[in-house]
Design a protein around this motif. Structure first.
Motif, PDB file in Angstrom:
ATOM      1  N   ASN A 116      37.262  47.218  46.349  1.00  0.00           N
ATOM      2  CA  ASN A 116      37.301  46.573  47.674  1.00  0.00           C
ATOM      3  C   ASN A 116      37.348  45.058  47.546  1.00  0.00           C
ATOM      4  O   ASN A 116      38.055  44.368  48.304  1.00  0.00           O
ATOM      5  N   PHE A 117      36.578  44.535  46.566  1.00  0.00           N
ATOM      6  CA  PHE A 117      36.596  43.084  46.373  1.00  0.00           C
ATOM      7  C   PHE A 117      37.983  42.600  45.926  1.00  0.00           C
ATOM      8  O   PHE A 117      38.491  41.561  46.399  1.00  0.00           O
ATOM      9  N   ALA A 118      38.627  43.392  45.041  1.00  0.00           N
ATOM     10  CA  ALA A 118      39.974  43.009  44.582  1.00  0.00           C
ATOM     11  C   ALA A 118      40.971  43.071  45.723  1.00  0.00           C
ATOM     12  O   ALA A 118      41.839  42.182  45.873  1.00  0.00           O
ATOM     13  N   GLU A 119      40.860  44.115  46.545  1.00  0.00           N
ATOM     14  CA  GLU A 119      41.773  44.236  47.694  1.00  0.00           C
ATOM     15  C   GLU A 119      41.559  43.097  48.683  1.00  0.00           C
ATOM     16  O   GLU A 119      42.517  42.536  49.243  1.00  0.00           O
ATOM     17  N   GLU A 120      40.294  42.752  48.895  1.00  0.00           N
ATOM     18  CA  GLU A 120      39.986  41.657  49.825  1.00  0.00           C
ATOM     19  C   GLU A 120      40.534  40.337  49.299  1.00  0.00           C
ATOM     20  O   GLU A 120      41.128  39.523  50.060  1.00  0.00           O
ATOM     21  N   LYS A 121      40.379  40.138  48.008  1.00  0.00           N
ATOM     22  CA  LYS A 121      40.886  38.900  47.410  1.00  0.00           C
ATOM     23  C   LYS A 121      42.403  38.830  47.487  1.00  0.00           C
ATOM     24  O   LYS A 121      42.988  37.766  47.806  1.00  0.00           O
ATOM     25  N   PHE A 122      43.062  39.998  47.213  1.00  0.00           N
ATOM     26  CA  PHE A 122      44.520  40.027  47.283  1.00  0.00           C
ATOM     27  C   PHE A 122      45.014  39.849  48.715  1.00  0.00           C
ATOM     28  O   PHE A 122      46.049  39.189  48.972  1.00  0.00           O
ATOM     29  N   ALA A 123      44.276  40.387  49.704  1.00  0.00           N
ATOM     30  CA  ALA A 123      44.659  40.233  51.119  1.00  0.00           C
ATOM     31  C   ALA A 123      44.544  38.774  51.545  1.00  0.00           C
ATOM     32  O   ALA A 123      45.388  38.256  52.292  1.00  0.00           O
ATOM     33  N   VAL A 124      43.497  38.094  51.077  1.00  0.00           N
ATOM     34  CA  VAL A 124      43.360  36.664  51.396  1.00  0.00           C
ATOM     35  C   VAL A 124      44.523  35.876  50.805  1.00  0.00           C
ATOM     36  O   VAL A 124      45.089  34.970  51.444  1.00  0.00           O
TER      37      VAL A 124
END
Length: 261
Positions: free
Chosen positions: A224-232
Motif C-alpha cells: 500500500n505504501f508503494a502504491e501510495e508513493k507511485f500514485a503521488v
C-alpha cells in the motif's frame, strides 16, 4: 485419591523419569534375588524338617537303649555305682560348642559335641559290672550325640522359619507395593511429559500463525505504501489529483490482469 496413593509424589521431569526407571530396574533385580533366596531357604527348610523327623524317630530307640543299659548297670553293679560314678566325675569330658553356617545369607547356628580330656571312670565297676557300666556310658554318649543334633536342627529350623517369613514379606512388598507404585509413577511422568509436548507443539503452531499473519500484514502495508508513493508521483507528473491517480493505476492493473489471464 486412590490413584494418588498408588504412585510417588514427584515432579514430572525427564530427569525424574530416568531416576524412576533406574529404581524400577533395581526393584526388579532385588525382587528376583529375594525370590531366589526364598526358594533356597525353602529347600533347606524342607531338608531340615526331614532330618528332624528322622532324628526324632531314632531318638526314641536311643533313649530306650540308654535307659535299659542304665538299668542293667544298676542291676549288675548295684545301686551304689551311681555314687561312685559321681565321685569320679570331677569335670565334664563331653562338651558342646556352637558355630554358624551361612545359607543364602542367613546364619544358622550349629551345635556339635566334642571330648575334652580323658574319662576317669575306666576303673569304675572293676569288681563287678564293669562291662555293663561301659556299655551304659557308650549308650548315653550316643544319646547326647542325638540330642545335640536334634537341638541343632530345631534351632536352625526356627531360624529359617523366621528368615523365610521375613524374605517372603519383602518379596510380596516389592511385587505388590513397590514395583506397581514405581510403574504407576513412570506412567504418570510419561503422560505429563506427553501433555507438555502437545502443549508446546500447539503453542509453536499458534506462534507460527501469528508470525505468518504479521508478515502478511507487513507485506500488505509495504504494498500500500508503494502504491501510495507511485500514485503521488503520477499525480505530480500528470497534474491530476491523488484519487484520480489511484483510479488510473487500478484501471491499468485490471487491464494487465485481463491481458495475462
Amino acid at each position: 485419591m486412590s490413584g494418588q496413593n498408588q504412585r510417588l509424589n514427584v515432579v514430572p521431569t525427564v530427569t525424574m523419569l530416568g531416576v524412576m526407571k533406574a529404581r524400577l530396574v533395581g526393584a526388579t533385580r532385588g525382587h528376583a534375588l529375594l525370590k531366589k533366596k526364598s526358594d533356597a531357604l525353602s529347600v533347606q527348610f524342607r531338608q531340615i524338617l526331614k532330618k528332624i523327623v528322622s532324628t526324632k524317630e531314632s531318638m526314641g530307640d536311643v533313649m530306650k537303649t540308654s535307659s535299659f543299659a542304665l538299668t542293667e548297670a544298676k542291676y549288675v553293679a548295684g545301686e551304689n555305682i551311681k555314687h561312685v560314678v559321681l565321685e569320679n566325675a570331677r569335670n565334664a569330658t563331653l562338651k558342646v560348642r556352637s558355630r554358624q553356617e551361612n545359607v543364602a545369607g542367613v546364619k544358622l547356628p550349629k551345635f556339635e559335641y566334642f571330648t575334652d580330656g580323658e574319662t576317669k571312670n575306666s576303673l569304675t565297676g572293676l569288681a563287678r559290672g564293669g562291662q555293663q557300666v561301659q556299655q551304659c556310658r557308650a549308650a548315653y554318649v550316643k544319646t547326647i550325640e542325638v540330642l545335640v543334633e536334634l537341638a541343632s536342627l530345631q534351632t536352625s529350623f526356627l531360624t529359617l522359619d523366621v528368615a523365610i517369613k521375613t524374605t517372603n514379606r519383602r518379596v510380596n512388598a516389592l511385587e505388590n507395593v513397590v514395583k506397581p507404585r514405581i510403574e504407576n509413577t513412570i506412567t504418570y511422568i510419561k503422560g505429563e511429559l506427553d501433555e507438555l509436548e502437545r502443549e508446546d507443539f500447539f503453542r509453536l503452531k499458534k506462534i507460527q500463525g501469528y508470525k505468518k499473519k504479521e508478515i502478511e500484514r507487513q507485506v500488505a502495508a509495504a504494498k500500500n505504501f508503494a502504491e501510495e508513493k507511485f500514485a503521488v508521483k503520477v499525480s505530480l507528473q500528470r497534474g491530476i489529483s491523488i484519487n484520480s491517480a489511484h483510479n488510473l493505476l487500478t484501471a491499468s492493473m485490471q487491464k494487465d490482469e485481463d491481458i495475462i489471464f
